[in-house]
Design a protein around this motif. Structure first.
Motif, mmCIF file in Angstrom:
data_model
loop_
_atom_site.group_PDB
_atom_site.id
_atom_site.type_symbol
_atom_site.label_atom_id
_atom_site.label_comp_id
_atom_site.label_asym_id
_atom_site.label_seq_id
_atom_site.Cartn_x
_atom_site.Cartn_y
_atom_site.Cartn_z
ATOM 1 N N LYS A 187 -10.358 -6.126 -4.245
ATOM 2 C CA LYS A 187 -10.187 -4.898 -5.031
ATOM 3 C C LYS A 187 -8.715 -4.660 -5.349
ATOM 4 O O LYS A 187 -8.366 -4.314 -6.480
ATOM 5 C CB LYS A 187 -10.746 -3.690 -4.264
ATOM 6 N N LEU A 188 -7.859 -4.848 -4.354
ATOM 7 C CA LEU A 188 -6.428 -4.651 -4.574
ATOM 8 C C LEU A 188 -5.879 -5.680 -5.553
ATOM 9 O O LEU A 188 -5.046 -5.367 -6.405
ATOM 10 C CB LEU A 188 -5.676 -4.684 -3.243
ATOM 11 N N ALA A 189 -6.370 -6.914 -5.445
ATOM 12 C CA ALA A 189 -5.956 -7.962 -6.393
ATOM 13 C C ALA A 189 -6.420 -7.597 -7.801
ATOM 14 O O ALA A 189 -5.692 -7.805 -8.776
ATOM 15 C CB ALA A 189 -6.526 -9.307 -5.965
ATOM 16 N N ALA A 190 -7.615 -7.028 -7.913
ATOM 17 C CA ALA A 190 -8.142 -6.621 -9.214
ATOM 18 C C ALA A 190 -7.300 -5.501 -9.821
ATOM 19 O O ALA A 190 -7.239 -5.358 -11.036
ATOM 20 C CB ALA A 190 -9.596 -6.167 -9.076
ATOM 21 N N ASN A 191 -6.630 -4.733 -8.958
ATOM 22 C CA ASN A 191 -5.753 -3.664 -9.430
ATOM 23 C C ASN A 191 -4.363 -4.178 -9.781
ATOM 24 O O ASN A 191 -3.465 -3.387 -10.079
ATOM 25 C CB ASN A 191 -5.661 -2.551 -8.392
ATOM 26 N N GLY A 192 -4.167 -5.493 -9.713
ATOM 27 C CA GLY A 192 -2.914 -6.090 -10.146
ATOM 28 C C GLY A 192 -1.874 -6.307 -9.066
ATOM 29 O O GLY A 192 -0.752 -6.704 -9.361
ATOM 30 N N LEU A 193 -2.221 -6.066 -7.814
ATOM 31 C CA LEU A 193 -1.259 -6.267 -6.734
ATOM 32 C C LEU A 193 -1.156 -7.744 -6.380
ATOM 33 O O LEU A 193 -2.150 -8.472 -6.446
ATOM 34 C CB LEU A 193 -1.665 -5.477 -5.485
ATOM 35 N N ASN A 194 0.048 -8.179 -6.011
ATOM 36 C CA ASN A 194 0.216 -9.559 -5.561
ATOM 37 C C ASN A 194 -0.052 -9.623 -4.055
ATOM 38 O O ASN A 194 -0.269 -8.598 -3.407
ATOM 39 C CB ASN A 194 1.599 -10.112 -5.929
ATOM 40 N N GLN A 195 -0.016 -10.821 -3.483
ATOM 41 C CA GLN A 195 -0.370 -10.983 -2.068
ATOM 42 C C GLN A 195 0.521 -10.174 -1.130
ATOM 43 O O GLN A 195 0.037 -9.603 -0.164
ATOM 44 C CB GLN A 195 -0.336 -12.464 -1.679
ATOM 45 N N ASN A 196 1.808 -10.112 -1.425
ATOM 46 C CA ASN A 196 2.712 -9.349 -0.560
ATOM 47 C C ASN A 196 2.414 -7.857 -0.630
ATOM 48 O O ASN A 196 2.439 -7.162 0.391
ATOM 49 C CB ASN A 196 4.174 -9.625 -0.923
ATOM 50 N N GLN A 197 2.106 -7.366 -1.820
ATOM 51 C CA GLN A 197 1.772 -5.951 -1.974
ATOM 52 C C GLN A 197 0.437 -5.627 -1.301
ATOM 53 O O GLN A 197 0.295 -4.577 -0.669
ATOM 54 C CB GLN A 197 1.717 -5.588 -3.465
ATOM 55 N N ILE A 198 -0.510 -6.535 -1.427
ATOM 56 C CA ILE A 198 -1.809 -6.351 -0.776
ATOM 57 C C ILE A 198 -1.618 -6.335 0.740
ATOM 58 O O ILE A 198 -2.193 -5.491 1.442
ATOM 59 C CB ILE A 198 -2.802 -7.457 -1.187
ATOM 60 N N ALA A 199 -0.797 -7.239 1.236
ATOM 61 C CA ALA A 199 -0.526 -7.308 2.674
ATOM 62 C C ALA A 199 0.070 -5.992 3.171
ATOM 63 O O ALA A 199 -0.305 -5.492 4.240
ATOM 64 C CB ALA A 199 0.406 -8.470 2.984
ATOM 65 N N GLU A 200 0.973 -5.444 2.394
ATOM 66 C CA GLU A 200 1.599 -4.182 2.765
ATOM 67 C C GLU A 200 0.558 -3.055 2.799
ATOM 68 O O GLU A 200 0.514 -2.273 3.739
ATOM 69 C CB GLU A 200 2.706 -3.848 1.755
ATOM 70 N N GLN A 201 -0.305 -3.005 1.784
ATOM 71 C CA GLN A 201 -1.358 -1.991 1.717
ATOM 72 C C GLN A 201 -2.330 -2.115 2.888
ATOM 73 O O GLN A 201 -2.751 -1.116 3.459
ATOM 74 C CB GLN A 201 -2.162 -2.123 0.428
ATOM 75 N N THR A 207 -2.623 -13.670 5.932
ATOM 76 C CA THR A 207 -3.952 -13.129 6.223
ATOM 77 C C THR A 207 -4.647 -12.729 4.929
ATOM 78 O O THR A 207 -5.845 -12.980 4.755
ATOM 79 C CB THR A 207 -3.850 -11.918 7.176
ATOM 80 N N VAL A 208 -3.901 -12.130 4.024
ATOM 81 C CA VAL A 208 -4.452 -11.768 2.712
ATOM 82 C C VAL A 208 -4.916 -13.025 1.994
ATOM 83 O O VAL A 208 -6.011 -13.063 1.431
ATOM 84 C CB VAL A 208 -3.409 -11.009 1.859
ATOM 85 N N LYS A 209 -4.086 -14.057 2.028
ATOM 86 C CA LYS A 209 -4.432 -15.313 1.378
ATOM 87 C C LYS A 209 -5.746 -15.859 1.945
ATOM 88 O O LYS A 209 -6.620 -16.306 1.200
ATOM 89 C CB LYS A 209 -3.309 -16.331 1.558
ATOM 90 N N LYS A 210 -5.907 -15.776 3.260
ATOM 91 C CA LYS A 210 -7.130 -16.255 3.900
ATOM 92 C C LYS A 210 -8.332 -15.431 3.440
ATOM 93 O O LYS A 210 -9.391 -15.984 3.137
ATOM 94 C CB LYS A 210 -6.984 -16.191 5.419
ATOM 95 N N HIS A 211 -8.181 -14.108 3.389
ATOM 96 C CA HIS A 211 -9.277 -13.246 2.923
ATOM 97 C C HIS A 211 -9.669 -13.594 1.489
ATOM 98 O O HIS A 211 -10.854 -13.686 1.164
ATOM 99 C CB HIS A 211 -8.877 -11.768 2.991
ATOM 100 N N LEU A 212 -8.669 -13.790 0.634
ATOM 101 C CA LEU A 212 -8.955 -14.106 -0.769
ATOM 102 C C LEU A 212 -9.619 -15.473 -0.910
ATOM 103 O O LEU A 212 -10.576 -15.622 -1.669
ATOM 104 C CB LEU A 212 -7.675 -14.027 -1.605
ATOM 105 N N ILE A 213 -9.138 -16.463 -0.183
ATOM 106 C CA ILE A 213 -9.736 -17.802 -0.236
ATOM 107 C C ILE A 213 -11.188 -17.755 0.221
ATOM 108 O O ILE A 213 -12.064 -18.379 -0.381
ATOM 109 C CB ILE A 213 -8.905 -18.814 0.581
ATOM 110 N N ASN A 214 -11.457 -16.999 1.287
ATOM 111 C CA ASN A 214 -12.840 -16.862 1.764
ATOM 112 C C ASN A 214 -13.703 -16.186 0.703
ATOM 113 O O ASN A 214 -14.847 -16.590 0.478
ATOM 114 C CB ASN A 214 -12.883 -16.061 3.073
#
Length: 105
Positions: free
Chosen positions: A54-68, A75-82
């Motif tokens: 959802k955060l990626a769909a809102n235009g956030l990059n991995q670092n911004q998603i991680a911060e949120q 960890t974000v990368k792992k969640h997205l890959i899964n």
């Protein structure tokens, strides 16, 4: 790469065992790439995978998603890959499109 290796196969300079190993590795990689796009059959994304998507769909990059999400970027990368694997997507854009079509996000 495979067509190039097939062409080189006639060369006498390369040891045949080395060339055979290269061809085998290329075929394995090709199979992995093809299987990557197959859904795992488990479309049930975890809450964290959904949140990251959802955060990626809102235009956030991995670092911004991680911060949120208050986790590390890896960890974000792992969640997205899964999530990609579960949805049968090869990248973020197609995963988001599939998730929207399935009304997951």
């Amino acid at each position: 790469m495979l067509p190039l290796l097939a062409e080189i196969k006639t060369e006498k300079d390369l040891p045949s065992a080395y060339l055979h190993k290269l061809i085998t590795l290329c075929r394995l990689q090709k199979e992995r790439e093809m299987n990557w796009q197959l859904p795992t059959g488990n479309a049930n994304l975890s809450l964290r995978e959904l949140e990251a998507l959802k955060l990626a769909a809102n235009g956030l990059n991995q670092n911004q998603i991680a911060e949120q999400m208050q986790v590390k970027a890896v960890t974000v990368k792992k969640h997205l890959i899964n999530a990609y694997a579960k949805l049968g997507a090869s990248n973020k854009v197609s995963a988001i499109q599939i998730a929207k079509i399935k009304k997951l996000i």
